[in-house]
Write an enzyme that holds these catalytic residues in place. Structure first.
Site, PDB file in Angstrom:
ATOM      1  CG  ASP A 113      -4.297  -1.138  -0.742  1.00 36.21           C
ATOM      2  OD1 ASP A 113      -4.993  -2.000  -0.668  1.00 36.21           O
ATOM      3  OD2 ASP A 113      -2.906  -0.818  -2.154  1.00 36.21           O
ATOM      4  CB  ALA A 165      -3.160   3.334  -0.659  1.00 35.59           C
ATOM      5  N   GLY A 172       0.384  -1.353   0.148  1.00 32.21           N
ATOM      6  CA  GLY A 172       0.795   0.026  -0.021  1.00 32.21           C
ATOM      7  C   GLY A 172       0.562   0.922  -0.289  1.00 32.21           C
TER       8      GLY A 172
HETATM    9  O1  PMV Z   1      -0.553  -4.576  -4.086  1.00 30.97           O
HETATM   10  P1  PMV Z   1      -1.424  -3.672  -3.372  1.00 30.97           P
HETATM   11  O2  PMV Z   1      -0.820  -2.885  -2.174  1.00 30.97           O
HETATM   12  O3  PMV Z   1      -1.959  -2.100  -4.639  1.00 30.97           O
HETATM   13  O4  PMV Z   1      -3.126  -3.789  -3.165  1.00 30.97           O
HETATM   14  C1  PMV Z   1      -4.044  -4.606  -4.196  1.00 30.97           C
HETATM   15  C2  PMV Z   1      -4.865  -5.227  -3.537  1.00 30.97           C
HETATM   16  C3  PMV Z   1      -5.859  -5.470  -4.633  1.00 30.97           C
HETATM   17  O5  PMV Z   1      -7.174  -6.539  -3.793  1.00 30.97           O
HETATM   18  C4  PMV Z   1      -4.871  -6.283  -5.544  1.00 30.97           C
HETATM   19  C5  PMV Z   1      -6.820  -4.994  -5.279  1.00 30.97           C
HETATM   20  C6  PMV Z   1      -7.519  -3.609  -4.674  1.00 30.97           C
HETATM   21  O6  PMV Z   1      -8.241  -2.218  -5.062  1.00 30.97           O
HETATM   22  O7  PMV Z   1      -8.052  -3.996  -3.526  1.00 30.97           O
END
Ligand code: PMV
Length: 304
Positions: A151, A109, A106
């Protein structure tokens, strides 16, 4: 001096499925954070234009020189409008982070939330966590078209959440701290590409996506009670379904198998997958040493 701090997050259950309205469970990782702060220009600085310095994304530029399509620029323009600022601040916005980028924790975010909080702190504005999360969500959309919102919610509220897109979320109270190892394969992966690929194969993936949602539903009481055996078992099942929707990779599969072989009750990838980080759950803190050693042995980097 306005300062904003935001944690990383790890998804315990439900990544990818959460994009399609299934529940997901994520917790903040306060041990790794992004900090944004407004710094005055030093006397030796010749420049006096609003300047952004963010070593983690290799950005060291005047605000006016940053392309408008960069999510960070969009965010700052949004904040300036919200705060009715006619001029950008004549300061340096310093963004420091210990969160690995593009690896499922994340970082995008967290950067948004830290910058939002720094602006609100600098201009003495009171915005609550829900408002901060909503702004961060808008920016998440420019990173990848259809984010779930998990996130920005976890990172803005800074608490464990049970989240369902379109339905809202609940903050979870955990009875005990989980003995969780977070480690990095060192392979960067682009969330938008992986999310798009799952979407392209939605028909084949649909049943697996529902199965992941059922795992998250089952996991909720276990996570709240700290039932390590049940959480671990469900993490393993969740990883198997993530393999089935083709978001794992050789390095992640090797890592979770290695962790399990060396005592982890459960292990799975976390975040978008195809690289990035994975998590492993130990029954007791003393078990974590062996697991961590085995992961270092195969080339993983221990984050927590
Ligand atoms: O990879 P990250 O930290 O951006 O997490 C993504 C999580 C997903 O479920 C794959 C996408 C989302 O928007 O929830």
């Amino acid at each position: 001096m306005g300062i904003g701090i935001a944690p990383a997050k790890t998804i315990l259950f439900g990544e990818h499925a959460v994009v399609y309205g299934e529940p997901g469970i994520a917790i903040p990782l306060w041990e790794i954070t992004t900090t944004a702060s407004f710094q005055p220009f030093r006397d030796s600085d010749r420049k006096r234009d609003f300047h952004i310095h963010s070593p983690m994304i290799g950005l060291d530029a005047d605000f006016s020189d940053i392309p408008v399509n960069l999510p960070l620029k969009k965010l700052i323009i949004r904040l300036m409008n919200l705060l009715h600022l006619t001029e950008p601040p004549a300061k340096i916005l310093q963004i420091e982070s210990t969160i690995p980028i593009a690896s499922g924790l994340g970082s995008g975010a967290a950067c948004s939330v830290a910058v939002i909080r720094a602006f609100f702190d600098e201009y003495h504005s009171n915005f609550d966590d829900a408002e901060i999360s909503a702004i961060a969500f808008e920016i998440e959309k420019s990173y990848h078209g259809s984010p779930s919102g998990l996130d920005n919610t976890t990172i803005s509220f800074g608490k464990p959440v049970y989240f369902q897109k379109g339905k809202g979320f609940e903050i979870l109270k955990l009875d005990s701290k989980l003995n969780l190892i977070v480690a990095d394969t060192g392979i960067q992966s682009v969330t938008s590409a992986v999310v798009q690929d799952v979407r392209n194969h939605y028909e084949q993936n649909q049943a697996f996506i529902r199965a992941i949602g059922i795992i998250a539903e089952k996991a909720r009481p276990a996570v709240e009670k700290g039932d390590v055996q049940e959480i671990g078992q469900l993490m393993n099942e969740n990883h198997d379904y993530l393999k089935k929707i083709n978001v794992s990779c050789y390095e992640l599969d090797l890592a979770v198998e290695t962790a399990r072989k060396h005592g982890a009750i459960g292990a799975k990838l976390t975040g978008a997958g195809r690289g990035g980080n994975f998590i492993a759950l130990a029954e007791k803190p003393s078990d974590m040493i062996e697991i961590k050693k085995s992961l270092v042995h195969i080339g993983a980097k221990i984050i927590l």
